[in-house]
Motif scaffolding. Structure first.
Motif, PDB file in Angstrom:
ATOM      1  N   ALA A 107       0.796  -0.944  -0.036  1.00 53.57           N
ATOM      2  CA  ALA A 107      -0.063   0.006   0.160  1.00 53.57           C
ATOM      3  C   ALA A 107       0.802   1.095  -0.105  1.00 53.57           C
ATOM      4  CB  ALA A 107      -0.872  -0.070   1.175  1.00 53.57           C
ATOM      5  N   TRP A 108       1.939   0.989   0.659  1.00 55.99           N
ATOM      6  CA  TRP A 108       2.897   2.432   0.912  1.00 55.99           C
ATOM      7  C   TRP A 108       3.729   2.481  -0.537  1.00 55.99           C
ATOM      8  CZ3 TRP A 108       3.513   6.684   3.010  1.00 55.99           C
ATOM      9  CH2 TRP A 108       4.878   7.424   2.847  1.00 55.99           C
ATOM     10  N   ALA A 109       3.996   1.449  -1.262  1.00 52.05           N
ATOM     11  CA  ALA A 109       4.589   1.532  -2.659  1.00 52.05           C
ATOM     12  C   ALA A 109       3.643   2.175  -3.603  1.00 52.05           C
ATOM     13  CB  ALA A 109       4.993   0.063  -3.100  1.00 52.05           C
ATOM     14  N   LEU A 110       2.262   1.734  -3.458  1.00 54.98           N
ATOM     15  CA  LEU A 110       1.257   2.461  -4.303  1.00 54.98           C
ATOM     16  C   LEU A 110       0.985   3.901  -4.000  1.00 54.98           C
ATOM     17  CD1 LEU A 110      -0.932   2.161  -6.601  1.00 54.98           C
ATOM     18  CD2 LEU A 110      -2.699   1.307  -4.447  1.00 54.98           C
ATOM     19  N   CYS A 111       1.155   4.397  -2.589  1.00 54.35           N
ATOM     20  CA  CYS A 111       0.982   5.492  -2.534  1.00 54.35           C
ATOM     21  C   CYS A 111       2.159   6.492  -2.965  1.00 54.35           C
ATOM     22  CB  CYS A 111       0.977   5.433  -0.974  1.00 54.35           C
ATOM     23  SG  CYS A 111       0.736   7.286  -0.185  1.00 54.35           S
ATOM     24  N   THR A 112       3.401   5.884  -2.939  1.00 55.45           N
ATOM     25  CA  THR A 112       4.555   6.648  -3.444  1.00 55.45           C
ATOM     26  C   THR A 112       4.320   6.771  -4.831  1.00 55.45           C
ATOM     27  OG1 THR A 112       5.631   5.558  -1.627  1.00 55.45           O
ATOM     28  CG2 THR A 112       6.943   6.817  -3.278  1.00 55.45           C
ATOM     29  N   ALA A 113       3.828   5.577  -5.688  1.00 52.91           N
ATOM     30  CA  ALA A 113       3.806   5.489  -6.979  1.00 52.91           C
ATOM     31  C   ALA A 113       2.624   6.518  -7.373  1.00 52.91           C
ATOM     32  CB  ALA A 113       3.383   4.279  -7.698  1.00 52.91           C
ATOM     33  N   LEU A 114       1.694   6.882  -6.809  1.00 51.06           N
ATOM     34  CA  LEU A 114       0.634   7.935  -7.239  1.00 51.06           C
ATOM     35  C   LEU A 114       1.163   9.158  -6.999  1.00 51.06           C
ATOM     36  CD1 LEU A 114      -2.629   6.112  -5.841  1.00 51.06           C
ATOM     37  CD2 LEU A 114      -1.688   6.505  -8.354  1.00 51.06           C
ATOM     38  N   ARG A 115       1.810   9.524  -5.821  1.00 55.71           N
ATOM     39  CA  ARG A 115       2.072  10.979  -5.392  1.00 55.71           C
ATOM     40  C   ARG A 115       3.664  11.122  -5.867  1.00 55.71           C
ATOM     41  NH1 ARG A 115       2.938  11.163   0.992  1.00 55.71           N
ATOM     42  NH2 ARG A 115       5.158   9.981   1.118  1.00 55.71           N
ATOM     43  N   GLY A 116       4.391  10.362  -6.306  1.00 54.48           N
ATOM     44  CA  GLY A 116       5.794  10.702  -6.638  1.00 54.48           C
ATOM     45  C   GLY A 116       6.602  10.488  -5.440  1.00 54.48           C
ATOM     46  N   PRO A 117       7.929  10.465  -5.689  1.00 57.70           N
ATOM     47  CA  PRO A 117       9.021  10.249  -4.423  1.00 57.70           C
ATOM     48  C   PRO A 117       8.951  11.709  -3.587  1.00 57.70           C
ATOM     49  CG  PRO A 117      10.045  10.731  -6.426  1.00 57.70           C
ATOM     50  CD  PRO A 117       8.578  10.378  -6.891  1.00 57.70           C
ATOM     51  N   THR A 118       9.234  11.272  -2.253  1.00 57.99           N
ATOM     52  CA  THR A 118       9.223  12.478  -1.485  1.00 57.99           C
ATOM     53  C   THR A 118      10.306  12.272  -0.397  1.00 57.99           C
ATOM     54  OG1 THR A 118       7.985  13.423   0.308  1.00 57.99           O
ATOM     55  CG2 THR A 118       7.674  11.141   0.028  1.00 57.99           C
ATOM     56  N   ARG A 119      10.818  13.235   0.156  1.00 61.01           N
ATOM     57  CA  ARG A 119      11.984  13.227   1.150  1.00 61.01           C
ATOM     58  C   ARG A 119      11.348  13.182   2.342  1.00 61.01           C
ATOM     59  NH1 ARG A 119      16.847  15.137  -0.592  1.00 61.01           N
ATOM     60  NH2 ARG A 119      16.836  16.379  -2.601  1.00 61.01           N
ATOM     61  N   ALA A 120      10.215  12.789   2.616  1.00 58.64           N
ATOM     62  CA  ALA A 120       9.570  12.685   3.794  1.00 58.64           C
ATOM     63  C   ALA A 120       9.877  11.356   4.339  1.00 58.64           C
ATOM     64  CB  ALA A 120       8.183  12.808   3.867  1.00 58.64           C
ATOM     65  N   ALA A 121      10.169  10.822   5.672  1.00 58.47           N
ATOM     66  CA  ALA A 121      10.471   9.490   6.085  1.00 58.47           C
ATOM     67  C   ALA A 121       9.290   8.683   5.909  1.00 58.47           C
ATOM     68  CB  ALA A 121      10.885   9.814   7.407  1.00 58.47           C
ATOM     69  N   ALA A 122       9.428   7.312   5.484  1.00 59.18           N
ATOM     70  CA  ALA A 122       8.145   6.554   5.532  1.00 59.18           C
ATOM     71  C   ALA A 122       7.652   6.139   6.930  1.00 59.18           C
ATOM     72  CB  ALA A 122       8.660   5.359   4.767  1.00 59.18           C
ATOM     73  N   PRO A 123       6.491   5.912   7.048  1.00 59.52           N
ATOM     74  CA  PRO A 123       5.797   5.763   8.269  1.00 59.52           C
ATOM     75  C   PRO A 123       6.358   4.366   8.697  1.00 59.52           C
ATOM     76  CG  PRO A 123       4.337   5.399   6.661  1.00 59.52           C
ATOM     77  CD  PRO A 123       5.428   5.931   6.000  1.00 59.52           C
ATOM     78  N   ASP A 124       6.239   3.841  10.052  1.00 60.12           N
ATOM     79  CA  ASP A 124       6.531   2.786  10.518  1.00 60.12           C
ATOM     80  C   ASP A 124       5.450   1.832  10.072  1.00 60.12           C
ATOM     81  OD1 ASP A 124       7.212   0.361  11.847  1.00 60.12           O
ATOM     82  OD2 ASP A 124       7.039   1.197  13.909  1.00 60.12           O
ATOM     83  N   LEU A 125       5.823   0.878   9.122  1.00 57.31           N
ATOM     84  CA  LEU A 125       5.012  -0.058   8.331  1.00 57.31           C
ATOM     85  C   LEU A 125       4.484  -1.108   9.239  1.00 57.31           C
ATOM     86  CD1 LEU A 125       6.263   0.082   4.752  1.00 57.31           C
ATOM     87  CD2 LEU A 125       4.727   1.673   5.773  1.00 57.31           C
ATOM     88  N   SER A 126       5.047  -1.414  10.366  1.00 58.37           N
ATOM     89  CA  SER A 126       4.980  -2.444  11.290  1.00 58.37           C
ATOM     90  C   SER A 126       4.118  -1.957  12.447  1.00 58.37           C
ATOM     91  CB  SER A 126       6.353  -3.064  11.700  1.00 58.37           C
ATOM     92  OG  SER A 126       6.926  -2.122  12.608  1.00 58.37           O
ATOM     93  N   SER A 127       3.496  -1.085  12.495  1.00 53.93           N
ATOM     94  CA  SER A 127       2.768  -0.549  13.505  1.00 53.93           C
ATOM     95  C   SER A 127       1.336   0.020  13.081  1.00 53.93           C
ATOM     96  CB  SER A 127       3.236   0.812  14.217  1.00 53.93           C
ATOM     97  OG  SER A 127       3.236   1.947  13.344  1.00 53.93           O
ATOM     98  N   ASP A 128       0.239  -0.074  14.074  1.00 47.72           N
ATOM     99  CA  ASP A 128      -1.006   0.418  13.854  1.00 47.72           C
ATOM    100  C   ASP A 128      -0.911   1.890  13.163  1.00 47.72           C
ATOM    101  OD1 ASP A 128      -2.983  -1.483  14.190  1.00 47.72           O
ATOM    102  OD2 ASP A 128      -2.132  -1.728  16.344  1.00 47.72           O
ATOM    103  N   GLU A 129      -0.155   2.744  14.152  1.00 51.08           N
ATOM    104  CA  GLU A 129      -0.402   4.093  13.645  1.00 51.08           C
ATOM    105  C   GLU A 129       0.379   4.366  12.252  1.00 51.08           C
ATOM    106  OE1 GLU A 129       1.139   2.823  16.330  1.00 51.08           O
ATOM    107  OE2 GLU A 129      -0.183   3.373  17.755  1.00 51.08           O
ATOM    108  N   GLY A 130       1.183   3.384  11.843  1.00 54.17           N
ATOM    109  CA  GLY A 130       1.934   3.685  10.637  1.00 54.17           C
ATOM    110  C   GLY A 130       0.771   3.229   9.314  1.00 54.17           C
TER     111      GLY A 130
END
Length: 261
Positions: A162-185
């Motif tokens: 889902a994060w890869a899809l999100c990045t594909a749609l909005r383009g690369p960003t310098r913002a740090a990726a969320p913690d993909l292993s947590s509920d918050e992320g």
């Protein structure tokens, strides 16, 4: 002592077999895109033998129906192959109420052409699913869909995909990726991807699945999505194709490759 010429011969054998395996895989993918299945037999140097059933609700290659005599179905398939310059022996048999057609194809290139014909003959929704699959894979996003009625029902999507899809749609960003292993992320990914879908006019709803994630997936839960209409699928495909192919920033672990469309 081992004869070097034997090793070279063995290497050539495995190279040929690997090449033919890839050809068979391409054909299998094409039939799968048509919600069909093909049995394939091959060796390192002989012909390819293909077997598939004629089903009224899932036509492939020919326009015949399961109620027609096998002889008529064979004649129809021979005409299709001749029209496209494909050399193959055509046989057939009836297994109860389901006819089976058998092709013996001597040239690997002809097998690839048959795969192209299957893809070219996909009906509307299946063609849209195939185009979406191809667009997603250019961005290393592995997401599968089942054609149901006039919509595509998405399988659950891992948080990382889902994060890869999100990045594909909005383009690369310098913002740090969320913690993909947590509920918050996961919730952050969900919110951002919802914004991206809204921006391109897709009112798809998503939520965290109540089930544990599939083996090899990151995140507390996979993400569950409402069906995509035919139009929404085309809209998502167009948005993905408008972006350049994925680079290093869209790395998805090989363990998640089982989510192919």
């Amino acid at each position: 002592m081992t004869d070097p010429s034997t090793l070279q011969s063995d290497a050539g054998f495995w190279e040929r077999l690997d090449a033919r395996s890839k050809i068979a895989e391409t054909l299998g993918d094409a039939f799968e895109a048509a919600d069909h299945y093909v049995h394939i037999w091959y060796s390192d140097d002989g012909p390819f033998t293909l077997r598939f059933y004629v089903k009224d609700d899932r036509l492939v290659l020919i326009s015949g129906t399961a109620a027609e005599p096998v002889s008529a179905l064979k004649a129809c398939l021979r005409r299709v192959l001749k029209r496209h310059g494909i050399v193959a022996d055509v046989e057939g048999r009836s297994l109860g109420r389901v006819p089976e057609l058998i092709l013996v194809v001597p040239e690997p290139g002809a097998v690839l052409r048959i795969a192209e014909l299957v893809i070219e003959g996909l009906p509307g929704l299946l063609a849209a699913r195939y185009r979406l699959r191809s667009a997603l894979l250019t961005h290393h996003v592995h997401w599968s869909f089942k054609a149901e009625g006039q919509a595509l029902a998405p399988r659950d999507l891992s948080v990382r995909n889902a994060w890869a899809l999100c990045t594909a749609l909005r383009g690369p960003t310098r913002a740090a990726a969320p913690d993909l292993s947590s509920d918050e992320g996961a919730q952050e990914v969900l919110a951002e991807l919802t914004r991206q879908f809204t921006a391109i006019g897709i009112p798809i709803q998503a939520r965290q699945s109540g089930c544990c994630p599939a083996r090899g997936h990151d995140g507390p839960h996979d993400l569950t999505w409402d069906p995509l209409s035919h139009e929404d699928a085309e809209r998502l495909t167009a948005a993905l194709l408008a972006r350049p192919p994925a680079g290093r920033h869209l790395h998805v672990p090989a363990s998640e490759a089982g989510e192919a469309v």
